[in-house]
Design a protein around this motif. Structure first.
Motif, short mmCIF file in Angstrom:
data_model
loop_
_atom_site.label_atom_id
_atom_site.label_comp_id
_atom_site.label_asym_id
_atom_site.label_seq_id
_atom_site.Cartn_x
_atom_site.Cartn_y
_atom_site.Cartn_z
N VAL A 14 0.88 -1.16 0.00
CA VAL A 14 0.00 0.00 0.00
C VAL A 14 0.92 1.21 0.00
N GLU A 15 0.83 2.03 -1.04
CA GLU A 15 1.70 3.19 -1.16
C GLU A 15 0.96 4.46 -0.76
N ILE A 16 1.57 5.21 0.14
CA ILE A 16 1.01 6.46 0.62
C ILE A 16 1.99 7.56 0.22
N THR A 17 1.47 8.61 -0.41
CA THR A 17 2.32 9.70 -0.89
C THR A 17 2.20 10.92 0.01
N ALA A 18 3.34 11.50 0.32
CA ALA A 18 3.39 12.72 1.12
C ALA A 18 4.20 13.76 0.37
N ARG A 19 3.98 15.01 0.71
CA ARG A 19 4.70 16.12 0.10
C ARG A 19 5.22 17.04 1.20
N VAL A 64 6.45 21.83 6.11
CA VAL A 64 5.35 20.96 6.51
C VAL A 64 5.30 19.77 5.56
N ALA A 65 5.29 18.57 6.12
CA ALA A 65 5.13 17.34 5.35
C ALA A 65 3.72 16.85 5.61
N ALA A 66 2.97 16.60 4.54
CA ALA A 66 1.57 16.17 4.68
C ALA A 66 1.29 15.01 3.75
N VAL A 67 0.39 14.14 4.19
CA VAL A 67 -0.01 12.97 3.41
C VAL A 67 -1.19 13.35 2.52
N ASP A 68 -1.09 12.99 1.24
CA ASP A 68 -2.19 13.22 0.31
C ASP A 68 -3.40 12.40 0.75
N GLY A 69 -4.55 13.03 0.92
CA GLY A 69 -5.78 12.32 1.21
C GLY A 69 -6.02 11.99 2.67
N LEU A 70 -5.07 12.26 3.54
CA LEU A 70 -5.25 12.03 4.97
C LEU A 70 -4.86 13.30 5.71
N GLU A 71 -5.50 13.56 6.80
CA GLU A 71 -5.18 14.77 7.56
C GLU A 71 -4.06 14.47 8.55
N LEU A 87 5.46 4.67 2.88
CA LEU A 87 5.29 6.12 2.83
C LEU A 87 6.36 6.67 1.90
N GLN A 88 5.90 7.28 0.80
CA GLN A 88 6.83 7.85 -0.18
C GLN A 88 6.67 9.36 -0.19
N PHE A 89 7.79 10.05 -0.29
CA PHE A 89 7.75 11.50 -0.39
C PHE A 89 7.93 11.89 -1.85
N ALA A 90 6.99 12.68 -2.36
CA ALA A 90 7.07 13.15 -3.73
C ALA A 90 8.27 14.07 -3.88
N ALA A 91 8.85 14.08 -5.07
CA ALA A 91 10.00 14.94 -5.33
C ALA A 91 9.60 16.40 -5.17
N ASP A 92 10.50 17.18 -4.61
CA ASP A 92 10.26 18.61 -4.42
C ASP A 92 10.56 19.32 -5.73
N ASN A 93 9.55 19.93 -6.32
CA ASN A 93 9.71 20.61 -7.60
C ASN A 93 9.84 22.12 -7.46
N SER A 94 10.02 22.60 -6.23
CA SER A 94 10.11 24.05 -6.04
C SER A 94 11.48 24.55 -6.46
N ASP A 95 11.55 25.82 -6.76
CA ASP A 95 12.81 26.44 -7.18
C ASP A 95 13.65 26.87 -5.99
N ARG A 123 9.87 15.68 7.44
CA ARG A 123 9.66 14.27 7.04
C ARG A 123 9.70 13.36 8.26
N ASN A 124 10.71 13.54 9.11
CA ASN A 124 10.84 12.70 10.30
C ASN A 124 9.64 12.85 11.23
N ALA A 125 9.15 14.08 11.39
CA ALA A 125 7.98 14.32 12.23
C ALA A 125 6.76 13.61 11.64
N LEU A 126 6.62 13.66 10.32
CA LEU A 126 5.48 12.98 9.69
C LEU A 126 5.58 11.47 9.84
N VAL A 127 6.77 10.92 9.71
CA VAL A 127 6.94 9.47 9.89
C VAL A 127 6.48 9.06 11.29
N GLN A 128 6.85 9.81 12.31
CA GLN A 128 6.43 9.50 13.67
C GLN A 128 4.91 9.63 13.83
N THR A 129 4.34 10.69 13.25
CA THR A 129 2.89 10.87 13.30
C THR A 129 2.19 9.72 12.59
#
Length: 95
Positions: A16-21, A30-37, A86-94, A49-55
């Motif tokens: 089961v793959e869960i994506t976070a950004r 802030v790291a957040a999971v797509d579709g979950l609060e 839990l996968q983190f999407a690539a950061d596309n920001s400049d 990222r580490n804080a989100l993993v613990q959460t």
């Protein structure tokens, strides 16, 4: 390959793959999971990222204990062998 596991054992469930950004929010990240609060924050992307993993770990355990994990993840079936990734999407920001 035939798509069958060795011997007569059933093939393992697909993970089961869960994506976070991770996004910048003022002077924090802030790291957040797509579709979950669920989110984690920190002064750096890694800290967020580490804080989100613990959460996420705590949330998964609570959902599993309550017998609601499969429903909460939107899947039909989970068992002890199902891997949750839990996968983190690539950061596309400049920045």
């Amino acid at each position: 390959m035939s798509g069958q596991a060795d011997g007569n054992a059933p093939a393992p469930d697909a993970p089961v793959e869960i994506t976070a950004r991770v996004v910048a929010d003022g002077n924090r990240f802030v790291a957040a999971v797509d579709g979950l609060e669920l989110e984690g924050s920190g002064r750096t992307p890694d800290a967020a990222r580490n804080a989100l993993v613990q959460t996420m770990r705590g949330w998964l355990e609570r959902q599993d204990t309550a017998g609601k994990l499969a429903d909460s993840l939107g899947v039909d079936h989970l068992d002890e062998e199902t891997e949750i990734v839990l996968q983190f999407a690539a950061d596309n920001s400049d920045g």
